[in-house]
Design a protein around this motif. Structure first.
Motif, PDB file in Angstrom:
ATOM      1  N   PHE A 142      13.074  15.219   0.117  1.00 21.70           N
ATOM      2  CA  PHE A 142      14.297  16.005   0.261  1.00 21.70           C
ATOM      3  C   PHE A 142      13.933  17.242   1.073  1.00 21.70           C
ATOM      4  CE2 PHE A 142      17.801  18.643  -1.630  1.00 21.70           C
ATOM      5  CZ  PHE A 142      18.855  17.811  -1.314  1.00 21.70           C
ATOM      6  N   LEU A 143      14.472  17.334   2.289  1.00 26.47           N
ATOM      7  CA  LEU A 143      13.930  18.220   3.309  1.00 26.47           C
ATOM      8  C   LEU A 143      14.811  19.426   3.625  1.00 26.47           C
ATOM      9  CD1 LEU A 143      12.880  15.337   5.701  1.00 26.47           C
ATOM     10  CD2 LEU A 143      11.307  16.793   4.409  1.00 26.47           C
ATOM     11  N   HIS A 144      14.146  20.516   3.986  1.00 28.43           N
ATOM     12  CA  HIS A 144      14.812  21.753   4.435  1.00 28.43           C
ATOM     13  C   HIS A 144      14.189  22.175   5.751  1.00 28.43           C
ATOM     14  CE1 HIS A 144      16.462  25.936   3.957  1.00 28.43           C
ATOM     15  NE2 HIS A 144      15.408  26.205   4.716  1.00 28.43           N
ATOM     16  N   GLN A 145      15.040  22.477   6.734  1.00 29.33           N
ATOM     17  CA  GLN A 145      14.558  22.983   8.020  1.00 29.33           C
ATOM     18  C   GLN A 145      15.556  23.990   8.556  1.00 29.33           C
ATOM     19  OE1 GLN A 145      14.674  23.939  11.815  1.00 29.33           O
ATOM     20  NE2 GLN A 145      15.858  22.043  11.671  1.00 29.33           N
ATOM     21  N   ARG A 146      15.049  25.166   8.917  1.00 26.55           N
ATOM     22  CA  ARG A 146      15.908  26.162   9.574  1.00 26.55           C
ATOM     23  C   ARG A 146      15.080  26.927  10.602  1.00 26.55           C
ATOM     24  NH1 ARG A 146      20.030  30.670   6.843  1.00 26.55           N
ATOM     25  NH2 ARG A 146      21.312  30.893   8.730  1.00 26.55           N
ATOM     26  N   GLU A 147      15.523  26.858  11.837  1.00 27.82           N
ATOM     27  CA  GLU A 147      14.891  27.545  12.958  1.00 27.82           C
ATOM     28  C   GLU A 147      13.406  27.163  13.108  1.00 27.82           C
ATOM     29  OE1 GLU A 147      16.547  29.294  15.093  1.00 27.82           O
ATOM     30  OE2 GLU A 147      18.456  29.363  14.007  1.00 27.82           O
ATOM     31  N   ALA A 148      13.080  25.921  12.746  1.00 27.52           N
ATOM     32  CA  ALA A 148      11.679  25.480  12.813  1.00 27.52           C
ATOM     33  C   ALA A 148      11.592  24.031  13.285  1.00 27.52           C
ATOM     34  CB  ALA A 148      11.038  25.619  11.430  1.00 27.52           C
ATOM     35  N   ILE A 200      26.772  13.545   1.655  1.00 28.85           N
ATOM     36  CA  ILE A 200      27.492  14.803   1.490  1.00 28.85           C
ATOM     37  C   ILE A 200      26.969  15.528   0.255  1.00 28.85           C
ATOM     38  CG2 ILE A 200      29.576  14.092   2.723  1.00 28.85           C
ATOM     39  CD1 ILE A 200      30.905  13.545   0.027  1.00 28.85           C
ATOM     40  N   GLU A 201      27.093  16.856   0.291  1.00 29.00           N
ATOM     41  CA  GLU A 201      26.527  17.685  -0.766  1.00 29.00           C
ATOM     42  C   GLU A 201      27.210  19.052  -0.773  1.00 29.00           C
ATOM     43  OE1 GLU A 201      22.471  18.988   0.116  1.00 29.00           O
ATOM     44  OE2 GLU A 201      22.688  18.163   2.143  1.00 29.00           O
ATOM     45  N   CYS A 237      21.295  19.617   3.839  1.00 32.09           N
ATOM     46  CA  CYS A 237      22.041  20.778   4.358  1.00 32.09           C
ATOM     47  C   CYS A 237      21.828  20.931   5.862  1.00 32.09           C
ATOM     48  CB  CYS A 237      21.630  22.044   3.613  1.00 32.09           C
ATOM     49  SG  CYS A 237      22.676  23.473   3.981  1.00 32.09           S
ATOM     50  N   PHE A 238      22.148  19.895   6.607  1.00 32.77           N
ATOM     51  CA  PHE A 238      21.937  19.938   8.047  1.00 32.77           C
ATOM     52  C   PHE A 238      22.921  20.907   8.696  1.00 32.77           C
ATOM     53  CE2 PHE A 238      22.656  18.760  12.407  1.00 32.77           C
ATOM     54  CZ  PHE A 238      21.366  18.622  12.885  1.00 32.77           C
ATOM     55  N   HIS A 264      18.167  10.211   6.655  1.00 30.39           N
ATOM     56  CA  HIS A 264      19.537  10.450   6.234  1.00 30.39           C
ATOM     57  C   HIS A 264      19.870  11.921   6.484  1.00 30.39           C
ATOM     58  CE1 HIS A 264      18.696   6.697   4.104  1.00 30.39           C
ATOM     59  NE2 HIS A 264      19.996   6.550   3.949  1.00 30.39           N
ATOM     60  N   ILE A 265      21.151  12.204   6.715  1.00 29.25           N
ATOM     61  CA  ILE A 265      21.593  13.555   7.038  1.00 29.25           C
ATOM     62  C   ILE A 265      22.600  14.011   5.996  1.00 29.25           C
ATOM     63  CG2 ILE A 265      22.598  15.056   8.792  1.00 29.25           C
ATOM     64  CD1 ILE A 265      20.042  13.701   9.753  1.00 29.25           C
ATOM     65  N   GLY A 266      22.300  15.134   5.334  1.00 28.81           N
ATOM     66  CA  GLY A 266      23.195  15.694   4.326  1.00 28.81           C
ATOM     67  C   GLY A 266      24.073  16.781   4.923  1.00 28.81           C
ATOM     68  N   ILE A 267      25.385  16.647   4.757  1.00 29.77           N
ATOM     69  CA  ILE A 267      26.351  17.613   5.292  1.00 29.77           C
ATOM     70  C   ILE A 267      26.975  18.392   4.131  1.00 29.77           C
ATOM     71  CG2 ILE A 267      28.492  17.909   6.592  1.00 29.77           C
ATOM     72  CD1 ILE A 267      26.166  16.999   8.322  1.00 29.77           C
TER      73      ILE A 267
END
Length: 265
Positions: A131-137, A206-207, A159-160, A176-179
């Motif tokens: 379960f992934l998080h990416q922001r400005e990286a 979705i989330e 949280c794409f 998979h992409i979570g919106i």
């Protein structure tokens, strides 16, 4: 319509006093299951406990266990061993939230990368999705994920909020992409109206990311501005409108996707 919220921070202090009511409202809104996000030492334990309890007919709760990049400086062998232990329990369905966040840089970037790689290896060993998080990286994140993706059972970019190009990169790795409700924010999320159309139906999730990212389209809005899983239909409606599909179609697809990727009943 049965919905699954694949990311809600129900271990957050704001839910400590009224969680039963929150779950009852979620059930009334059609949310049949919630994946409770673990992101630090404390929230991992709370999320795992919630996943192991009977909530009296409310949504089924599952959990993740991991270390958010904000807390990456806390990584050590003992914490890694505990996450590995939690990942072997039936109620924990993914490793994470983990990844890289260069927007806030609350932990040194080298520590973030170290903790990220370690958790990808834990997910591989446990046979659980990540379960992934990416922001400005994006560049560093993609390089690390690409190196490990073939051995991972599955990967969810939670949280794409990034660009169409970043989305295409993740889809090329079969993620998979979570919106979230970010798509409801006309000030900073309008680009997602186009991005969400490029996500193949089998890869869409979705989330809410509750208690964060309250959908701006919600009317009336709660006085405390706290987001909660009962507001997932607002995300569903925004995604369906952007894709030009009936909400029932998007609901059925995203629910089936969540069941598959997390191994839910």
């Amino acid at each position: 319509m049965a919905l699954i919220d694949i990311g809600a921070n129900l271990a957050h202090d704001s839910f400590a006093t009224d969680l039963d009511a929150v779950l009852a409202r979620a059930a009334a809104a059609g949310v049949e299951a919630i994946v409770v996000t673990g992101s630090c030492v404390a929230s991992n334990e709370v999320a795992a406990r919630l996943a192991g309890r009977d909530h009296g007919g409310g949504p089924r709760l599952q959990a993740t266990a991991g270390l958010h990049p904000h807390h990456a400086a806390d990584w050590n062998d003992a914490l890694g061993a505990r996450i590995a232990e939690l990942a072997r329990t039936p109620g924990v369905v993914a490793v994470g939230e983990c990844g890289l966040d260069y927007f806030r840089d609350l932990s040194p970037r080298a520590a973030q990368r170290q903790a990220f790689v370690a958790q990808l290896e834990l997910a591989i060993a446990a046979g659980k999705p990540v379960f992934l998080h990416q922001r400005e990286a994006h560049a560093d994140f993609l390089a690390i994920l690409r190196e490990h993706r073939a051995a991972l059972p599955d990967a969810i970019v939670h949280c794409f909020t990034d660009s169409a190009e970043a989305c295409a990169d993740y889809l090329a790795l079969d993620c998979h992409i979570g919106i979230t409700g970010w798509i409801c924010d006309e000030r900073r999320g309008s680009h997602l109206q186009d991005v969400v159309r490029q996500i193949p139906a089998p890869r869409l999730l979705i989330e809410t990311d509750a208690p964060y990212l309250l959908p701006r389209t919600l009317k009336p809005k709660p006085k405390d501005r706290r987001n909660e899983p009962a507001f997932l239909p607002a995300v569903l409606d925004a995604v369906a409108a952007a894709r030009g599909e009936p909400p029932a179609t998007v609901a059925a697809q995203t629910t089936a996707n969540a069941r598959r990727v997390f191994g839910l009943p």
